[in-house]
Design a protein around this motif. Structure first.
Motif, PDB file in Angstrom:
ATOM      1  N   LYS A 122      -7.013  25.856 -29.299  1.00 23.40           N
ATOM      2  CA  LYS A 122      -7.658  25.015 -30.290  1.00 23.40           C
ATOM      3  C   LYS A 122      -7.488  23.520 -30.042  1.00 23.40           C
ATOM      4  O   LYS A 122      -8.334  22.729 -30.461  1.00 23.40           O
TER       5      LYS A 122
ATOM      6  N   LEU B 242     -13.243  19.868 -34.232  1.00 27.03           N
ATOM      7  CA  LEU B 242     -13.820  20.379 -35.475  1.00 27.03           C
ATOM      8  C   LEU B 242     -14.653  21.626 -35.211  1.00 27.03           C
ATOM      9  O   LEU B 242     -14.656  22.566 -36.014  1.00 27.03           O
ATOM     10  N   ARG B 243     -15.339  21.651 -34.079  1.00 27.62           N
ATOM     11  CA  ARG B 243     -16.164  22.822 -33.755  1.00 27.62           C
ATOM     12  C   ARG B 243     -15.317  24.064 -33.551  1.00 27.62           C
ATOM     13  O   ARG B 243     -15.640  25.143 -34.059  1.00 27.62           O
TER      14      ARG B 243
ATOM     15  N   THR C 258     -14.007  25.376 -36.754  1.00 24.71           N
ATOM     16  CA  THR C 258     -15.053  26.067 -37.510  1.00 24.71           C
ATOM     17  C   THR C 258     -15.341  27.448 -36.929  1.00 24.71           C
ATOM     18  O   THR C 258     -15.442  28.441 -37.662  1.00 24.71           O
ATOM     19  N   GLU C 259     -15.462  27.525 -35.609  1.00 20.15           N
ATOM     20  CA  GLU C 259     -15.820  28.781 -34.965  1.00 20.15           C
ATOM     21  C   GLU C 259     -14.624  29.702 -34.754  1.00 20.15           C
ATOM     22  O   GLU C 259     -14.797  30.916 -34.587  1.00 20.15           O
TER      23      GLU C 259
ATOM     24  N   TRP D 271     -25.321  21.234 -33.738  1.00 20.32           N
ATOM     25  CA  TRP D 271     -24.388  21.532 -34.830  1.00 20.32           C
ATOM     26  C   TRP D 271     -25.155  21.839 -36.114  1.00 20.32           C
ATOM     27  O   TRP D 271     -24.889  22.836 -36.790  1.00 20.32           O
TER      28      TRP D 271
ATOM     29  N   SER E 148     -25.601  25.362 -38.167  1.00 16.38           N
ATOM     30  CA  SER E 148     -25.074  25.387 -39.535  1.00 16.38           C
ATOM     31  C   SER E 148     -26.073  25.945 -40.535  1.00 16.38           C
ATOM     32  O   SER E 148     -25.708  26.280 -41.666  1.00 16.38           O
TER      33      SER E 148
END
Length: 259
Positions: free
Chosen positions: A32, A80-81, A84-85, A157, A161
């Motif tokens: 991460k 951040l991606r 999120t994933e 993105w 989303s």
């Protein structure tokens, strides 16, 4: 020894950071903070070289600022991606294997140092010239590349989303002109930072052209386009709409060279 000693120290620090963070990542079995660590190392090395060079010339100041802006944007975006994933598919089957994971972190260290090499040499070089054509050309190319990469990332993105786009591929915005506009931006911006250093480079220092060449090679043949194209073909290859997209949209450059 000239610049070789500080360059060697920066390379050693770079690898030491990657290996230390690998130990933590391997213990936690997580990727991460991999990309965040990479972009952070770019910023750290750029600022250290600027400080060690001890020059107040605007060329070095601007170059380091541009690296910092790129590193902050891309690092935070990728962090951040992945939050999120939840995972990065590049590391499937890797994060559980410490030896292979170590290789990934080591390659990141090499990528950081080689890609940043023109800026490191520029910041450490005492030879100065007034700002001129190559500076403005390089910074203009960086701006074009940075905007292209940032806009492409944000478009994808927002597309992902939207629940209505689940299971579909993006073919709008910049993605209507290139299948990988974010990678195009990456190549342009690092080429620009090499060009902006050209007026100060001397002799062997021109070998730092390996920076944009390495970025181009990795994205075209190793970790970028090949993996994404393979995954896309596996997911949408049988769809007529995707086949049409492949036919009309160039892989990277928004110009088709086919007659």
């Amino acid at each position: 020894m000239g610049l070789l000693t500080p360059l060697a120290l920066l390379a050693s620090l770079d690898l030491a950071l990657q290996w230390g963070l690998w130990a933590a990542a391997a213990a936690l079995r997580t990727e991460k903070f991999f990309d965040l660590a990479g972009s952070g190392t770019f910023i750290l090395l750029a600022h250290l070289s600027l400080r060690w060079g001890n020059t107040q010339h605007p060329r070095q100041q601007i170059q380091t600022t541009l690296v910092t802006i790129w590193g902050l944007r891309l690092g935070l975006f990728l962090f951040l991606r992945i939050l999120t994933e939840g995972h990065d598919r590049r590391f499937n089957g890797v994060r559980e294997n410490p030896a292979t994971f170590f290789l990934y972190w080591t390659m990141q260290g090499i990528w950081v140092f080689v890609t940043l090499l023109p800026t490191l040499i520029l910041n450490l070089e005492k030879h100065e010239k007034p700002l001129g054509f190559w500076d403005y050309l390089g910074w203009s190319m960086w701006a074009l590349g940075f905007i292209t990469e940032a806009v492409a990332d944000q478009q994808k993105w927002h597309y992902r989303s939207n629940p209505d786009n689940a299971g579909r591929f993006i073919q709008s915005g910049l993605w209507a002109y290139s299948r990988h506009p974010n990678y195009l931006g990456e190549i342009l911006l690092w080429t620009g930072l090499f060009l902006s250093a050209v007026s100060v480079l001397r002799g062997w220092q021109f070998l730092s052209i390996i920076s944009p060449l390495l970025v181009w090679f990795l994205l075209n043949y190793v970790s970028g386009i090949p993996l994404l194209e393979k995954a896309a073909m596996k997911r949408w290859g049988k769809e007529a709409a995707f086949q049409a997209y492949l036919q009309k949209t160039p892989v990277l450059w928004p110009v088709s060279w086919k007659r």
